[in-house]
Design a protein around this motif. Structure first.
Motif, PDB file in Angstrom:
ATOM      1  N   SER A 293     -48.090 -10.413  28.364  1.00 17.59           N
ATOM      2  CA  SER A 293     -47.255 -11.352  27.615  1.00 17.59           C
ATOM      3  C   SER A 293     -46.184 -10.551  26.871  1.00 17.59           C
ATOM      4  O   SER A 293     -46.296  -9.337  26.720  1.00 17.59           O
ATOM      5  CB  SER A 293     -48.081 -12.165  26.623  1.00 17.59           C
ATOM      6  OG  SER A 293     -48.686 -11.313  25.658  1.00 17.59           O
ATOM      7  N   ARG A 318     -46.455 -16.441  29.499  1.00 13.47           N
ATOM      8  CA  ARG A 318     -47.633 -16.704  28.677  1.00 13.47           C
ATOM      9  C   ARG A 318     -47.359 -16.389  27.211  1.00 13.47           C
ATOM     10  O   ARG A 318     -46.576 -15.497  26.886  1.00 13.47           O
ATOM     11  CB  ARG A 318     -48.822 -15.842  29.133  1.00 13.47           C
ATOM     12  CG  ARG A 318     -49.094 -15.817  30.631  1.00 13.47           C
ATOM     13  CD  ARG A 318     -49.494 -17.149  31.216  1.00 13.47           C
ATOM     14  NE  ARG A 318     -50.655 -17.728  30.605  1.00 13.47           N
ATOM     15  CZ  ARG A 318     -51.931 -17.358  30.816  1.00 13.47           C
ATOM     16  NH1 ARG A 318     -52.178 -16.326  31.607  1.00 13.47           N
ATOM     17  NH2 ARG A 318     -52.930 -17.960  30.225  1.00 13.47           N
ATOM     18  N   SER A 330     -52.182 -17.201  26.312  1.00 11.43           N
ATOM     19  CA  SER A 330     -52.447 -18.612  26.616  1.00 11.43           C
ATOM     20  C   SER A 330     -51.163 -19.254  27.111  1.00 11.43           C
ATOM     21  O   SER A 330     -50.077 -18.669  27.046  1.00 11.43           O
ATOM     22  CB  SER A 330     -52.965 -19.331  25.368  1.00 11.43           C
ATOM     23  OG  SER A 330     -52.032 -19.210  24.305  1.00 11.43           O
ATOM     24  N   ASP A 331     -51.262 -20.467  27.605  1.00 15.40           N
ATOM     25  CA  ASP A 331     -50.086 -21.177  28.097  1.00 15.40           C
ATOM     26  C   ASP A 331     -49.321 -21.821  26.947  1.00 15.40           C
ATOM     27  O   ASP A 331     -49.919 -22.297  25.980  1.00 15.40           O
ATOM     28  CB  ASP A 331     -50.506 -22.256  29.101  1.00 15.40           C
ATOM     29  CG  ASP A 331     -50.958 -21.669  30.433  1.00 15.40           C
ATOM     30  OD1 ASP A 331     -50.818 -20.449  30.606  1.00 15.40           O
ATOM     31  OD2 ASP A 331     -51.449 -22.436  31.276  1.00 15.40           O
ATOM     32  N   GLY A 356     -47.111 -21.603  33.341  1.00 13.44           N
ATOM     33  CA  GLY A 356     -48.042 -20.804  32.565  1.00 13.44           C
ATOM     34  C   GLY A 356     -48.916 -19.997  33.507  1.00 13.44           C
ATOM     35  O   GLY A 356     -48.443 -19.102  34.216  1.00 13.44           O
ATOM     36  N   TRP A 357     -50.199 -20.342  33.529  1.00 13.39           N
ATOM     37  CA  TRP A 357     -51.116 -19.680  34.472  1.00 13.39           C
ATOM     38  C   TRP A 357     -50.587 -19.812  35.892  1.00 13.39           C
ATOM     39  O   TRP A 357     -49.999 -20.829  36.257  1.00 13.39           O
ATOM     40  CB  TRP A 357     -52.499 -20.332  34.364  1.00 13.39           C
ATOM     41  CG  TRP A 357     -53.428 -19.920  35.460  1.00 13.39           C
ATOM     42  CD1 TRP A 357     -54.222 -18.819  35.496  1.00 13.39           C
ATOM     43  CD2 TRP A 357     -53.648 -20.621  36.703  1.00 13.39           C
ATOM     44  NE1 TRP A 357     -54.922 -18.774  36.683  1.00 13.39           N
ATOM     45  CE2 TRP A 357     -54.585 -19.859  37.439  1.00 13.39           C
ATOM     46  CE3 TRP A 357     -53.135 -21.786  37.258  1.00 13.39           C
ATOM     47  CZ2 TRP A 357     -55.038 -20.245  38.694  1.00 13.39           C
ATOM     48  CZ3 TRP A 357     -53.574 -22.174  38.525  1.00 13.39           C
ATOM     49  CH2 TRP A 357     -54.517 -21.409  39.223  1.00 13.39           C
TER      50      TRP A 357
END
Length: 487
Positions: A293, A318, A330-331, A356-357
Motif C-alpha cells: 500500500s 489498497r 484494506s479496501d 481494491g482486492w
C-alpha cells in the motif's frame, strides 16, 4: 503397506497456507501411500482482526479430506509481543510445545488398533520460517525438509552471508547506508547494498536471519519453489556443495485455482468482464501484494503516471493500515476517490479501472493483460512468468529488492521503475517515486515487440514444460518423494 504420514507446518497467514496446500496436493497426487497433516498456527486474535488470517476451514474444501487433514493448533492469546521485528520467529518458537503435543497425539492415534490402515510418521515439511520445528522432528526421530518459498538465488545469498559472517567475521550491518557493493558468487554483477534484504541491515533482525540460514543446514533437504531452467547455475552450485542439504527445485508451485468467497467471486467476475472488453495485451496491471500500500502523495504520483502514459490500466489500490500498527491493507470501497486526484476516475473512465482486492492469477491469465507493475514478491514473479506477462519492478519489503535486481540486471526479464525502494517497518524510502519514473517504466513495459516481452513469453513455455511429465520440476518432485519414502 503402511501409509506414510507427513506433518506439514506453514507459517501463519493465508499466503503461506495457500502455498502449503498446493504443495500438499502435489505430494499426495504423486504417490498413493502419502498422506499429510497440516498444522495451522493462527496469530493472536488482536493481531488477526482485519488481517488475512487463515484457519483450516478456509482450505479444507480444496483437498481430499482422506489424504490431507487440517488441524488448528490452540490459539495462544497470551502472546502479545507483536511490535518487534522478530515477532514472527518468536511466535513460531512459542508454538513448539503445541506442535509436540499434537504430533504425539497423532502418533498414538495412528498406532491404535482401531486405525483401519497402518500409518507411520514419515517426516516434517516446514515452512522456511518454521525451522524451530526441526527440533520437534528430531525428537520423533524423523527427517525434516524445509519448504523455501523464495528463489534459489536468495537461498544461496542466505548461505553466502552466513558463511561470510561465521568464517570471515563479516558484519552485515556495515552495508547499511553504505555505497559498498556485495560480492555475491551467485551473480555476474555485484549487488549494491541498497538491494540487500532489510532483515540483514537492521540490528534487531540480522542475527535471526543468519540463524535461519544455519538452521537450513540441519534439514535433510530444501524444497525450492523455482525451476531448473530459470536458475540453472545457482541450482547446480547448491546441489554440488557437499555441506549443503539436498536441494529440490520443484516449482512453480502456484495457487491459480478458484475463489471460494462469494463476495470476492463477484468482484473477480466484474474485473474479468471489464478485461473482456479490452484489446489483447493492452492493459497494464498494478498490484503490490497482500501487504502493499502507499500514502496519498505516492498514490497521486501513480495516478498522474497512468493518466499521462495513455495506456489502459487496472490498478489494485489498497488503504494502508493505521500508522505504527501491524496489519494488512484494506479496501477503500466507496471512499477511493478521496485519495485520488480530483476528477481522475472520471477522466480515465474509458481506459482504466481502479479496484481494491485483485484476483491476481486470473488477471495475469487474461489475454488483455499486457504488463504487470509488481512488488516482486516471488509468488507474483512466478505467476508473471507462468502466464507470460512481463513485469516492471517496484519492490517494497522482505527480499523484493534483491528479486528486482535479479529480474532486471541479471536475467533481463523486467523493466525497472525502482529496484531499491523500501516500505517496511524500521526501513522506509523517504522520497516519492515520481510520476515521470513510473510513466517511463510503464512505457518500457508495454513496448510492443520488446526484448523483455519476447524473453518472458519463451520462459513461460519452458516453465510450463518443467511441470509436465519428464520435465525438470516433475523429475525433481519424483526424487523428493522417493527420498521421503526411503527415509
Amino acid at each position: 503397506m503402511a501409509e506414510t504420514q507427513l506433518v506439514l507446518i506453514p507459517s501463519p497467514g493465508a499466503g503461506h497456507l495457500f502455498a502449503a496446500v498446493e504443495l500438499a496436493k502435489l505430494l499426495v497426487g504423486r504417490h498413493h501411500s502419502l498422506s499429510i497433516v497440516v498444522l495451522v498456527m493462527s496469530f493472536p486474535s488482536d493481531l488477526s482482526k482485519g488481517t488475512a488470517s487463515a484457519t483450516s476451514d478456509s482450505f479444507a474444501s480444496a483437498v481430499d479430506p482422506t489424504r490431507v487433514r487440517f488441524i488448528d493448533l490452540p490459539l495462544d492469546d497470551t502472546f502479545h509481543d507483536t511490535t518487534t521485528s522478530n515477532f514472527l520467529l518468536h511466535f513460531i518458537e512459542n508454538n513448539r510445545a503445541n506442535v509436540t503435543r499434537c504430533v504425539a497425539g497423532l502418533v498414538a492415534e495412528w498406532g491404535s488398533a482401531s486405525t483401519p490402515t497402518p500409518r507411520r510418521l514419515g517426516g516434517f515439511v516446514l515452512d522456511m520460517f518454521c525451522t524451530a520445528m526441526i527440533e520437534v522432528a528430531d525428537s520423533f526421530g524423523v527427517p525434516s525438509y524445509t519448504f523455501f518459498t523464495c528463489n534459489a538465488a536468495f537461498l544461496e545469498l542466505m548461505f553466502d552471508m552466513q558463511e561470510q559472517t561465521d568464517r570471515q567475521g563479516k558484519n552485515m550491518l556495515d552495508y547499511k547506508d553504505s555505497k559498498e557493493e556485495y560480492v555475491f558468487r551467485g551473480f555476474s554483477r555485484r549487488l549494491p547494498a541498497s538491494v540487500l534484504p532489510s532483515i540483514v541491515l537492521v540490528e534487531e533482525t540480522v542475527d535471526q536471519f543468519l540463524q535461519i540460514a544455519r538452521s537450513f543446514r540441519r534439514a535433510n533437504g530444501i524444497i525450492v519453489n523455482t525451476f531448473l531452467e530459470l536458475e540453472q547455475n545457482t541450482i547446480k552450485f547448491l546441489q554440488s556443495d557437499p555441506d549443503m542439504p539436498k536441494v529440490y527445485p520443484v516449482g512453480p508451485i502456484l495457487n491459480i485455482g478458484g475463489i471460494d468467497d462469494a463476495r470476492k467471486l463477484q468482484d473477480a467476475n466484474d474485473v474479468l468482464k471489464w478485461l473482456d472488453e479490452q484489446p489483447t495485451a493492452s492493459v497494464v496491471f498494478l498490484c503490490f501484494g497482500s501487504m502493499g500500500s502507499f500514502g496519498k502523495d505516492q498514490v497521486r504520483e501513480i495516478a498522474a503516471a497512468l493518466e499521462n502514459s495513455g495506456h489502459r490500466f487496472l490498478w489494485s489500490l489498497r488503504r494502508p493500515p493505521p500508522q505504527g500498527k501491524v496489519g494488512y491493507p484494506s479496501d477503500y470501497g466507496e471512499e477511493i476517490s478521496e485519495v485520488l486526484p480530483e476528477g481522475f476516475l472520471e477522466r480515465t473512465a474509458g481506459v482504466g479501472k481502479v479496484i481494491g482486492w485483485a484476483p491476481q492469477a486470473k488477471i495475469l491469465a487474461h489475454p488483455s493483460t499486457g504488463g504487470f507493475v509488481s512488488h516482486c514478491g516471488w509468488n507474483s514473479t512466478l505467476e508473471s512468468i507462468y502466464f507470460g506477462v512481463p513485469m516492471a519492478t517496484w519492490p517494497l519489503y522482505a527480499e523484493q529488492q534483491f528479486n528486482a535486481f535479479h529480474l532486471t540486471r541479471e536475467l533481463g526479464l523486467a523493466a525497472e521503475i525502482r529496484i531499491d525502494y523500501r516500505k517496511e517497518f524500521r526501513m522506509e524510502s523517504k522520497e516519492l517515486v515520481t510520476a515521470d519514473e513510473i510513466e517511463g517504466g510503464i512505457r518500457e513495459l508495454m513496448e510492443e515487440g520488446g526484448e523483455k516481452r519476447r524473453k518472458v513469453k519463451e520462459l513461460s513455455e519452458i516453465c510450463r514444460g518443467a511441470l509436465k511429465e519428464g520435465g525438470s520440476s516433475y523429475l525433481a518432485f519424483g526424487e523428493l518423494i522417493s527420498d521421503l519414502l526411503a527415509k
